[in-house]
Design an enzyme around this catalytic site. Structure first.
Site, short mmCIF file in Angstrom:
data_model
loop_
_atom_site.label_atom_id
_atom_site.label_comp_id
_atom_site.label_asym_id
_atom_site.label_seq_id
_atom_site.Cartn_x
_atom_site.Cartn_y
_atom_site.Cartn_z
N CYS A 118 148.47 -31.01 48.62
CA CYS A 118 149.49 -30.17 49.24
C CYS A 118 148.95 -28.78 49.57
CB CYS A 118 150.72 -30.07 48.34
SG CYS A 118 150.38 -29.50 46.66
N HIS A 171 152.89 -27.39 42.92
CA HIS A 171 153.09 -27.91 44.28
C HIS A 171 153.16 -26.77 45.29
CE1 HIS A 171 154.12 -30.92 47.20
NE2 HIS A 171 155.27 -30.33 47.50
#
Length: 781
Positions: A313, A728
């Site tokens: 990510c 994340h």
């Protein structure tokens, strides 16, 4: 009709080290899932689509004259309901699915020189190579881990644990930390029986790190987490000397030594394994609005998601921000499909950058899910940037792995790589939109003379002051007072005093230095540094930064340059660096290989004097230098030592500024451990480089000095998690949206790019207060 080409070609199965591009086309993101499939060249194993409008397979044949290809098509199998309960976790793992589990695959062999004539797959010259292609690991699988595992093993400290005199610990001794009132996340030292709380953990698990403090004081290595002990003998065991979770085969006996009967214990807290799995799999940004409604998915050109390849990510968020900028779109997006002519497109950076632009901006791969697919997810499938990731991460110690990385560090690496490639090919460099000139002014506090130094930068690392708000209890999570963007910019450009011995007047009173902008870029990249050291561990702080919605001015931060009446410090010639002594052992090794002494000395001086491999690489890279064999006299400040961006990032994560990190690494020859020691032994060093008066008149150009310098927030990279190397990353980008079934254009709105999920709105207004990287675009009225 027989084919005259197949018998005249020596086709051989791929070796274990050869890349077989069968997951997607090397020049676009077509996959075997498309109706036309992928053609794998049976000579060099390039993968090419044969779609009606692009046909990269035919282009490859025309360039390479490799006519025989294996066409691979596949259809996803229906998803099966999970019937059995999941197996008990015995090690940290994310298993991968096989091709047979997910797809029905059909293949055929054809000759492109014979207009696609189908050939017999069982022919002697074809059968072995076809089987080799089908059974080989694809290029994607060669560059990533199919199933990520971290098995927990014993170590010498758990196997050879020597415990102190036995005693029974009372219930009250096991009720809370011996140093504070925390009643969870408690770690029992198996050596002496001390009970200390652990460090803060993912999922809101509190901790003051008193177990680590106990280790620092005693060096007792092995501790067990009380709340994780189960009656069957499993528990979290941590070895501080190894700095890893370990297994203790004799845990039952070691606990009984302190009167703890393992059969009577019950697991009341999540284990480190469970927390780690949650950390990697369940960190998620909200996909609902404040009213609880699902955010509206977006599809079409400019709204293509990127599949997460396993902790990728960080890459996806950076790439989405870059390709939302006009400079990158104009440089790499060619709607007509124009691509460089190369026999190896998978390893050509220009091709892969254009491929990525086409995948993200064309809208070809951003389609709503079918009715069957909607049952699984309302979002698009997105594209898998595996070929791009493998290429840009090639030979990089961190980006070549499947571990989570720092998005800001990756952004700087991408800027550096693209800029270098543009210079090599004499192409337009889109990263110039980030470049500007910073000017550092230094004034001696003794003679008041000044020096100016300019350097080109492509980002700033902005300090964010942390002012804690009062809490009601020690267990309550810290909250912080909001700060404004202007306050952070004021800190970045403020004057600082540093130690300095003036070459003009001899004064040791020090100097005052200040950094300001001489020019400003089209796009200003700002890294917000919100970290502090907690028990020697860099910890992220959620300090809110108020960023204006409207355009704002940076005019106040321009440098004023040399003022009337100011006198420049005199130029001083560099002096010999008498402190440098070549490493004798490495010198002997290099000389034994035939390198002359002056070359060896230069190599050692410029690579840190500690690494023979680095010195040897330097020698090979500088063999054609015109002065390579001249006698070597090291001059202070003349070293060409290249400081690794990853090393700078590691030190910056520990709470040091980027200038401090660079200075420490230069002082210690790039050695990380020595750099940390140097930083702690020089707590007053600001890291500001003393400007060299000799460079005072050297003109550097980049950016724009015109005023007013008005900027507006364009995009931001946000992060959830306690560490930038976990959790994340997502990107929020201001985009102009058209109304559905209408040509009417709305004002720009925030769009959330969360891996393959692309949605309208999201938490942008809240998350911009806590963003990790901001991209501000110059606002032209």
């Amino acid at each position: 009709m027989s084919c005259p080409h197949v018998s005249g070609i020596d086709l051989r199965p791929p070796t274990a080290s050869q890349q077989v591009h069968k997951d997607d086309c090397t020049q676009c993101f077509d996959t075997p899932d498309q109706p036309w499939g992928i053609d794998v060249c049976l000579s060099c194993f390039n993968g090419g689509c044969n779609s009606p409008d692009r046909n990269h397979s035919l282009q490859h044949y025309q360039l390479s004259q490799h006519p025989i290809v294996l066409n691979i098509k596949r259809k996803p199998k229906p998803r099966k309901e999970r019937e059995e309960s999941p197996a008990k976790i015995v090690k940290l793992s994310i298993p991968g699915e096989t091709e047979e589990d997910r797809y029905d695959v059909t293949t055929l062999v054809k000759c492109l020189a014979c207009n696609g004539l189908e050939l017999d797959k069982a022919a002697p010259n074809v059968a072995d190579v076809v089987n080799g292609v089908l059974t080989a690991l694809s290029s994607t699988k060669l560059s990533e881990v199919k199933a990520w595992e971290e098995e927990i093993l014993p170590c010498e400290h758990t196997l050879c644990l020597d415990q102190d005199e036995a005693k029974v610990l009372a219930d009250q001794e096991l009720a809370h930390c011996s140093q504070c009132d925390l009643k969870e996340n408690l770690w029992l030292c198996l050596k002496c029986g001390n009970l200390g709380c652990g460090r803060q953990q993912f999922g809101g698990v509190g901790g003051n790190g008193h177990g680590l403090v106990h280790f620092d004081q005693t060096l007792h290595p092995v501790s067990v987490k009380l709340g994780s002990i189960t009656p069957d003998g499993t528990a979290d065991v941590y070895c501080y000397l190894c700095n890893e979770e370990r297994q203790d085969p004799n845990l039952t006996e070691h606990l009984w030594h302190w009167g703890i009967k393992i059969s009577e214990r019950q697991k009341v807290e999540k284990s480190l394994v469970e927390l780690q799995l949650e950390h990697n799999l369940k960190w998620e940004f909200s996909m609902t609005s404040e009213s609880g409604e699902e955010l509206t998915p977006l599809f079409g050109p400019g709204f293509t998601g990127l599949k997460n390849l396993g902790n990728s990510c960080y890459l996806a968020s950076v790439v989405q921000c870059l390709y939302s900028l006009p400079a990158f779109q104009e440089r790499y997006y060619f709607p007509n499909g124009d691509l460089p002519l190369t026999l190896d497109p998978a390893n050509d950076l220009e091709t892969q950058l254009r491929k990525l632009a086409d995948g993200l901006l064309s809208g070809r791969y951003s389609n709503p899910p079918t009715k069957d697919e909607q049952q699984e997810s309302p979002y698009q499938k997105g594209i898998a940037p595996s070929m791009f990731k493998a290429l840009v991460g090639k030979n990089h110690v961190e980006f070549s792995t499947m571990r989570q990385q720092d998005a800001f560090e990756f952004l700087l690496y991408m800027i550096q790589m693209i800029s270098r490639a543009s210079h090599q090919t004499h192409g337009v460099d889109p990263t110039k939109v980030f470049s500007f000139v910073a000017e550092q002014r230094l004034q001696c506090l003794g003679c008041r003379k000044v020096s100016y130094k300019t350097n080109v930068q492509d980002n700033i690392s902005m300090p964010v002051p942390a002012r804690r708000l009062p809490t009601e209890s020690a267990e309550q999570k810290d909250t912080f007072e909001s700060v404004t963007l202007r306050e952070c910019m004021d800190l970045f450009t403020r004057s600082e005093t540093l130690e300095y011995t003036c070459q003009a007047c001899g004064s040791k009173d020090g100097a005052v230095t200040r950094t300001a902008f001489k020019t400003l870029p089209e796009v200003l990249v700002v890294n917000a540094r919100r970290f502090e050291l907690v028990n020697w561990v860099p910890t992220k702080l959620d300090v809110p930064v108020v960023v204006p919605d409207e355009p704002f001015s940076l005019d106040d931060y321009f440098s004023t340059g040399l003022q009337p009446g100011e006198e420049l410090l005199p130029e001083t010639p560099p002096t010999a660096d008498t402190s440098f002594v070549p490493n004798g052992e490495i010198m002997s090794m290099l000389e034994a290989m035939g390198f002359p002494a002056p070359r060896c000395e230069k190599a050692l001086y410029n690579t840190g004097n500690t690494d023979p491999d680095a010195a040897m690489n330097w020698l090979f890279q500088h063999m054609d230098d015109p002065d390579i064999d001249e006698p070597f006299t090291p001059l202070k400040g003349s070293s060409n030592l290249e400081i690794s961006e990853s090393s700078i990032a590691v030190l910056a994560d520990m709470g040091f500024t980027v200038p401090q990190a660079k200075n420490a690494l230069k002082e210690t020859g790039g050695d990380m451990e020595r750099a940390v020691e140097w930083l702690f032994s020089h707590p007053d060093d600001s890291g500001s480089e003393v400007p060299d008066a000799a460079q005072g008149n050297k003109e550097v150009t980049a950016g724009d000095a015109s005023m007013p310098a008005i900027f507006k927030l364009h995009s931001l990279i946000c992060h959830k998690g306690g560490s930038i190397h976990a959790g994340h990353y997502v990107a929020f980008i201001k985009q102009i949206l058209k109304q559905q079934n209408s040509s009417t254009v709305n004002d720009s709105e925030w769009v959330l790019f969360n891996d393959e999920k692309v949605v309208r709105g999201g938490e942008a207004d809240e998350m911009k207060k806590f963003a990790y990287v901001y991209l501000f675009e110059r606002y032209r009225r």
